[in-house]
Design an enzyme around this catalytic site. Structure first.
Site, short mmCIF file in Angstrom:
data_model
loop_
_atom_site.label_atom_id
_atom_site.label_comp_id
_atom_site.label_asym_id
_atom_site.label_seq_id
_atom_site.Cartn_x
_atom_site.Cartn_y
_atom_site.Cartn_z
N THR A 188 0.84 -1.19 0.00
CA THR A 188 0.00 0.00 0.00
C THR A 188 0.88 1.25 0.00
O THR A 188 1.93 1.25 0.62
CB THR A 188 -0.86 -0.01 1.28
N ARG A 216 -14.45 -6.91 -0.70
CA ARG A 216 -13.69 -6.56 0.51
C ARG A 216 -13.17 -5.12 0.42
O ARG A 216 -12.61 -4.71 -0.59
CB ARG A 216 -12.52 -7.53 0.65
N VAL A 217 -13.35 -4.35 1.46
CA VAL A 217 -12.78 -3.00 1.55
C VAL A 217 -11.89 -2.98 2.78
O VAL A 217 -12.28 -3.47 3.85
CB VAL A 217 -13.89 -1.94 1.66
N GLY A 218 -10.69 -2.43 2.64
CA GLY A 218 -9.73 -2.44 3.75
C GLY A 218 -9.62 -1.10 4.44
O GLY A 218 -10.41 -0.17 4.21
N ASP A 219 -8.59 -0.99 5.25
CA ASP A 219 -8.38 0.23 6.06
C ASP A 219 -8.14 1.47 5.22
O ASP A 219 -8.41 2.59 5.67
CB ASP A 219 -7.19 0.02 6.99
N THR A 239 -0.09 1.37 6.61
CA THR A 239 0.06 0.31 5.62
C THR A 239 0.19 -1.02 6.34
O THR A 239 0.71 -1.08 7.45
CB THR A 239 1.30 0.54 4.73
N GLY A 240 -0.29 -2.08 5.70
CA GLY A 240 -0.21 -3.40 6.33
C GLY A 240 -1.53 -4.12 6.22
O GLY A 240 -2.35 -3.82 5.35
N GLY A 242 -5.01 -4.71 6.51
CA GLY A 242 -6.10 -3.77 6.74
C GLY A 242 -7.07 -4.22 7.82
O GLY A 242 -7.56 -3.40 8.62
N1 GLY Z 1 -3.61 -1.84 4.05
C1 GLY Z 1 -4.18 -2.19 2.84
C2 GLY Z 1 -5.25 -3.18 2.91
O1 GLY Z 1 -5.22 -4.05 3.76
O2 GLY Z 1 -6.13 -3.15 2.09
#
Ligand code: GLY
Length: 341
Positions: A188, A216-219, A239-240, A242
């Site tokens: 990311t 799926r939606v992440g952080d 980053t990492g 999510g």
């Molecule tokens: N940090 C990015 C994700 O997990 O989507």
């Protein structure tokens, strides 16, 4: 005048030495320089700096964002991005979208042209783009990412990696593989900046995690988790993994520590310590700048790829290898503001 500047990141995770390391370094440097150039302009804003820096990373095909996005279990691109302006808490976010070359710009368009904070879905964002007269081009996976997708699927079938354990049964409907897993690397991209008027901004952009479920939606689309910015505290970008970053609202946590007097470095470390204590190591990294222009970066992963450019620095500093330490800036003392969690 405040020592204005920008920090960019290109993901946290495990470090694999390889021939692409010099290129990663170069792209991070170009990104930080592009942001710094915006800040150097008369009246240059942290908002423009963050957007321009992230666009370089998205266009590079080197990191997990924009044209270089990782692919879902169906082999498709779907991006998340968000941007937040610290002077008025303005923010815009997009989730599960594959219609724009630069997702960070689309997030900014949501912030500046709608009454909402967060829009999801490619069809919906396509309508929004048309409504505001912006031409969008569907993101297609790069050759390199398609090759990586095939390799990841093969690994999945061999049961070599153990992520996403509860998705395993669901995934049989998406793919006919016998086992499911996902690589841990997360590239990311993101940036935080402070301009000469002391306005802070944070941005983040990603293709998400390899072999994620569709939808799926992440952080990176979630204000407070993947980014946060407030002139009263500072700005942070994460980053990492999510799913884990969301659980601890990582970037809001960093900003809360800064709001309570911690400098950016102490705040990043304190927030990462919370993540480690609650969820373990090898999960995430975060960068931050506080309202006084001090920067921070912390991780509980092997590496956090990053670059810094502040006005007091003679050139951009880049760190990609696990052992690389951050620079000490002239006239910059942590004093007794350091805070330990
Ligand atoms: N940090 C990015 C994700 O997990 O989507």
């Amino acid at each position: 005048m405040l020592d204005f500047g920008i920090i960019v990141h290109g993901g946290a995770g495990s470090f694999t030495p390889g021939p692409d390391v010099p290129n990663r370094r170069k792209v991070l440097e170009t990104s930080a320089d592009a942001g710094y150039l915006e800040l150097k302009k008369r009246g240059g804003s942290s908002l423009d700096a963050v957007e321009e820096a992230i666009k370089v990373l998205e266009d590079s095909k080197v990191f997990n964002a924009g044209s270089g996005s990782s692919l879902s279990i169906e082999g498709k691109v779907s991006t998340d991005a968000a941007i937040m302006n610290g002077n008025n808490l303005g923010c815009g976010a997009i989730g599960n979208v594959s219609i724009h070359r630069n997702p960070i710009s689309l997030a900014r368009l949501v912030m500046e042209n709608s009454d909402h904070v967060f829009l999801v879905g490619s069809d919906e964002l396509l309508k929004f783009s048309r409504a505001i007269g912006v031409t969008s081009t569907r993101l297609v996976p790069s050759e390199q990412r398609l090759k990586q997708y095939k390799e990841n699927l093969a690994q999945m079938k061999d049961g070599k990696i153990k992520a996403w354990p509860r998705n395993y049964k669901l995934l049989r409907s998406y793919q006919s593989s016998k086992k499911f897993d996902s690589p841990e690397n997360s590239d990311t991209v993101g940036a935080v900046a402070v301009d000469s008027s002391s306005n802070v901004c944070a941005g983040v952009s990603t293709g998400g995690r390899w072999l994620k479920l569709p939808g799926r939606v992440g952080d990176s689309a979630i204000v407070g988790s993947g980014i946060y910015a407030d002139n009263l505290s500072g700005a942070a970008s994460a980053t990492g993994a999510g799913e884990e970053i969301i659980r601890v609202c990582l970037c809001k946590t960093v900003c809360d520590f800064m709001r309570n007097g911690a400098d950016a470095q102490s705040a990043c470390e304190a927030a990462i310590n919370i993540l480690t204590d609650r969820r373990g190591v090898g999960i995430a990294g975060v960068i931050a700048v506080d309202k006084l222009g001090r920067f921070g970066a912390a991780r509980n992963t092997e590496m956090l790829q990053r670059a810094f450019r502040f006005d007091s620095m003679k050139k951009t500093y880049v760190a990609v290898l696990p052992e690389e330490k951050d620079p000490v800036r002239p006239n910059y003392e942590l004093g007794d503001l350091r805070l330990r969690f």
